[in-house]
Design a protein around this motif. Sequence first.
Motif, mmCIF file in Angstrom:
data_model
loop_
_atom_site.group_PDB
_atom_site.id
_atom_site.type_symbol
_atom_site.label_atom_id
_atom_site.label_comp_id
_atom_site.label_asym_id
_atom_site.label_seq_id
_atom_site.Cartn_x
_atom_site.Cartn_y
_atom_site.Cartn_z
ATOM 1 N N GLY A 1 -58.404 35.527 65.130
ATOM 2 C CA GLY A 1 -58.733 37.064 64.148
ATOM 3 C C GLY A 1 -57.776 37.364 63.074
ATOM 4 O O GLY A 1 -57.822 38.303 62.583
ATOM 5 N N LEU A 2 -57.088 36.359 62.791
ATOM 6 C CA LEU A 2 -56.222 36.390 61.412
ATOM 7 C C LEU A 2 -56.921 36.826 60.323
ATOM 8 O O LEU A 2 -56.354 37.434 59.449
ATOM 9 C CB LEU A 2 -55.461 34.937 61.104
ATOM 10 N N ILE A 3 -57.851 36.483 60.150
ATOM 11 C CA ILE A 3 -58.622 36.851 58.811
ATOM 12 C C ILE A 3 -58.935 38.290 58.394
ATOM 13 O O ILE A 3 -58.871 38.708 57.418
ATOM 14 C CB ILE A 3 -60.030 36.002 58.698
ATOM 15 N N SER A 4 -58.848 39.041 59.730
ATOM 16 C CA SER A 4 -59.335 40.559 59.457
ATOM 17 C C SER A 4 -57.844 41.267 58.881
ATOM 18 O O SER A 4 -57.819 42.327 58.630
ATOM 19 C CB SER A 4 -59.555 41.141 60.710
ATOM 20 N N ARG A 5 -56.784 40.399 59.316
ATOM 21 C CA ARG A 5 -55.361 41.170 58.479
ATOM 22 C C ARG A 5 -54.722 40.064 57.443
ATOM 23 O O ARG A 5 -53.591 40.141 57.120
ATOM 24 C CB ARG A 5 -54.468 41.391 59.726
ATOM 25 N N ILE A 6 -55.752 39.420 56.660
ATOM 26 C CA ILE A 6 -55.138 38.262 55.861
ATOM 27 C C ILE A 6 -54.478 38.862 54.738
ATOM 28 O O ILE A 6 -53.511 38.402 53.981
ATOM 29 C CB ILE A 6 -56.477 37.551 55.597
ATOM 30 N N GLY A 7 -54.883 40.170 54.075
ATOM 31 C CA GLY A 7 -54.311 40.710 53.001
ATOM 32 C C GLY A 7 -52.843 40.800 53.187
ATOM 33 O O GLY A 7 -51.925 40.629 52.227
ATOM 34 N N GLU B 1 -67.159 37.432 52.514
ATOM 35 C CA GLU B 1 -67.047 38.856 52.135
ATOM 36 C C GLU B 1 -65.794 39.608 52.842
ATOM 37 O O GLU B 1 -64.930 40.265 52.391
ATOM 38 C CB GLU B 1 -68.293 39.550 52.559
ATOM 39 N N ASN B 2 -65.563 39.031 54.313
ATOM 40 C CA ASN B 2 -64.625 39.362 54.871
ATOM 41 C C ASN B 2 -63.160 39.273 54.312
ATOM 42 O O ASN B 2 -62.367 40.177 54.080
ATOM 43 C CB ASN B 2 -64.577 38.510 56.282
ATOM 44 N N LEU B 3 -62.863 37.901 53.659
ATOM 45 C CA LEU B 3 -61.868 37.715 52.866
ATOM 46 C C LEU B 3 -61.506 38.508 51.696
ATOM 47 O O LEU B 3 -60.492 39.072 51.521
ATOM 48 C CB LEU B 3 -61.694 36.218 52.728
ATOM 49 N N GLU B 4 -62.577 38.602 50.888
ATOM 50 C CA GLU B 4 -62.704 39.306 49.629
ATOM 51 C C GLU B 4 -62.310 40.639 49.884
ATOM 52 O O GLU B 4 -61.178 41.218 49.137
ATOM 53 C CB GLU B 4 -63.909 39.158 49.180
ATOM 54 N N THR B 5 -62.854 41.403 50.849
ATOM 55 C CA THR B 5 -62.879 42.930 51.094
ATOM 56 C C THR B 5 -61.372 43.113 51.677
ATOM 57 O O THR B 5 -60.713 44.147 51.161
ATOM 58 C CB THR B 5 -63.689 43.478 51.971
ATOM 59 N N ASN B 6 -60.780 42.372 52.337
ATOM 60 C CA ASN B 6 -59.560 42.502 53.058
ATOM 61 C C ASN B 6 -58.468 42.391 51.899
ATOM 62 O O ASN B 6 -57.372 43.055 51.815
ATOM 63 C CB ASN B 6 -59.278 41.535 53.976
ATOM 64 N N LEU B 7 -58.769 41.455 50.895
ATOM 65 C CA LEU B 7 -57.823 41.362 49.676
ATOM 66 C C LEU B 7 -57.731 42.417 48.851
ATOM 67 O O LEU B 7 -56.658 42.887 48.525
ATOM 68 C CB LEU B 7 -57.883 40.039 49.130
ATOM 69 N N ILE B 8 -59.162 42.975 48.589
ATOM 70 C CA ILE B 8 -59.081 44.105 47.614
ATOM 71 C C ILE B 8 -58.605 45.553 48.220
ATOM 72 O O ILE B 8 -57.782 46.036 47.597
ATOM 73 C CB ILE B 8 -60.618 44.364 47.339
ATOM 74 N N LYS B 9 -58.776 45.416 49.488
ATOM 75 C CA LYS B 9 -58.050 46.666 50.234
ATOM 76 C C LYS B 9 -56.679 46.606 50.100
ATOM 77 O O LYS B 9 -56.145 47.781 50.021
ATOM 78 C CB LYS B 9 -58.525 46.343 51.896
ATOM 79 N N ILE C 1 -52.943 28.983 48.390
ATOM 80 C CA ILE C 1 -52.869 28.924 50.103
ATOM 81 C C ILE C 1 -54.018 28.462 50.503
ATOM 82 O O ILE C 1 -55.120 28.526 49.883
ATOM 83 C CB ILE C 1 -52.885 30.497 50.201
ATOM 84 N N GLN C 2 -53.857 27.852 51.581
ATOM 85 C CA GLN C 2 -55.172 27.061 52.296
ATOM 86 C C GLN C 2 -55.465 28.062 53.450
ATOM 87 O O GLN C 2 -54.651 28.696 54.299
ATOM 88 C CB GLN C 2 -54.489 25.795 52.963
ATOM 89 N N PHE C 3 -56.916 28.184 53.532
ATOM 90 C CA PHE C 3 -57.312 28.784 54.642
ATOM 91 C C PHE C 3 -58.346 28.043 55.395
ATOM 92 O O PHE C 3 -59.633 28.253 54.919
ATOM 93 C CB PHE C 3 -57.945 30.427 54.428
ATOM 94 N N PRO C 4 -58.164 26.974 56.001
ATOM 95 C CA PRO C 4 -59.056 26.230 56.447
ATOM 96 C C PRO C 4 -59.862 26.467 57.631
ATOM 97 O O PRO C 4 -59.665 27.248 58.432
ATOM 98 C CB PRO C 4 -58.114 24.744 56.942
ATOM 99 N N THR C 5 -61.090 26.012 57.422
ATOM 100 C CA THR C 5 -62.361 26.627 58.323
ATOM 101 C C THR C 5 -62.993 25.413 59.177
ATOM 102 O O THR C 5 -63.759 25.759 60.222
ATOM 103 C CB THR C 5 -63.382 27.566 57.596
ATOM 104 N N SER C 6 -62.795 24.396 58.865
ATOM 105 C CA SER C 6 -63.162 23.179 59.786
ATOM 106 C C SER C 6 -62.139 22.813 60.674
ATOM 107 O O SER C 6 -61.055 22.917 60.554
ATOM 108 C CB SER C 6 -63.848 22.199 59.026
ATOM 109 N N LEU C 7 -62.504 22.245 61.874
ATOM 110 C CA LEU C 7 -61.486 21.726 62.730
ATOM 111 C C LEU C 7 -60.554 20.790 61.934
ATOM 112 O O LEU C 7 -59.398 20.503 62.083
ATOM 113 C CB LEU C 7 -62.068 21.254 63.900
#
Length: 349
Positions: free
Chosen positions: A19-25, A51-59, A125-131
Amino acid sequence: MKLTVDLKENSYDIIIEKGLISRIGKEVKKVFSGNKIFILTDKNVDKFYGENLETNLIKEGFKVKKLILNPGEETKSFNTLPFIYNELLDFKITRSDLIITLGGGVIGDLGGFVASTFLRGIDFIQFPTSLLAQVDSSVGGKVGVDLEKGKNLVGSFYHPKAVFIDPNVLNTLSDRFFNDGMAEVIKYGLIKDKKLFYKLKSYENKEEVINNIEKIIHNCCTIKKIVVEKDEKDKGERMLLNFGHTIGHAIEQYFNYKKYTHGEGVAIGMFEITKISEELKLTNKGTSEEIKDLLIKYNLPYKMDIDISEILSTIALDKKNLDNNLNVILLKEIGESYIYKTNVEFFRQ
Ligand code: NAD
């Protein structure tokens, strides 16, 4: 879970959390004090997480631009670079700004290389999404692109400011790419961690693996971090991470990267080289059978479907083959690996 890769002034944290993506900012703010962020991603990943990453950062008040590339190895090409540099210039990125790579190993390697070269180096910053990217390519600072004549021929060592791993994003990864990453996980067990190997053997199904995935990723990143700390520039201990890769790369290349993924090539490479080393009494008897059983369990191939003579010339061209002195990585037994100096003839056994 948090790990620190200790490389003096290049040290950085790896944070592994569902769930880290939702508090990434907020996490980004801890390591980056500038204002502009350029996100590099691919179409598949963008669909789910862009979109999730982008909006979190804009926030959090950051000014953000996102560039979405086509998925696949073809994108990790030297020829893609001018287009990305131009987009960075259009967004007026300066040396005090940041790049975030959101994607698998392709986006991580490419974006990391862009970060290492644009304006002589900007933070990333690396945000890796594949295993595969979460357990391997996002850690260790190897970044680069492919040339027409071969993979990873242009690159550098350039470390990220942080690696943020959210295991929940693996839920949208295809089974094939999940298993592909499992090949590298199995590799870590084989070269350094007997306990990990037998844990992987004990899991009943994918659900059980997923339930334990945070621990598995932590385990693999710990091994990689220790190896990289000892040998950042790949001159000794770090070579152990290449177990299965000599044959693996050659097979991948033989089929023009169309038939096998990286992990599938490595799976075949780990089994086939261990079969040879077992015959030469360089590895405990029965090891290749145990590897085979685990690869089958994770739906990975193990047997080479071409004659070894077909790939000997490719092996001879390997970066690890200097003046017909080839360093291969062998297992003594499960969980213990070593560098063995030989030559291409080794593969003719
Ligand atoms: P990849 O980046 O192409 O990702 C695999 C596929 O999965 C792509 O189609 C991608 O769009 C998709 N994907 C990724 N995350 C997803 C998600 N969460 N949900 C849905 N789809 C998703 O390939 P890869 O296997 O991650 O990485 C391979 C690359 O990594 C190769 O170029 C290899 O050379 C490199 N690599 C680098 C290192 C290193 O140390 N730098 C180590 C190993 C491999």
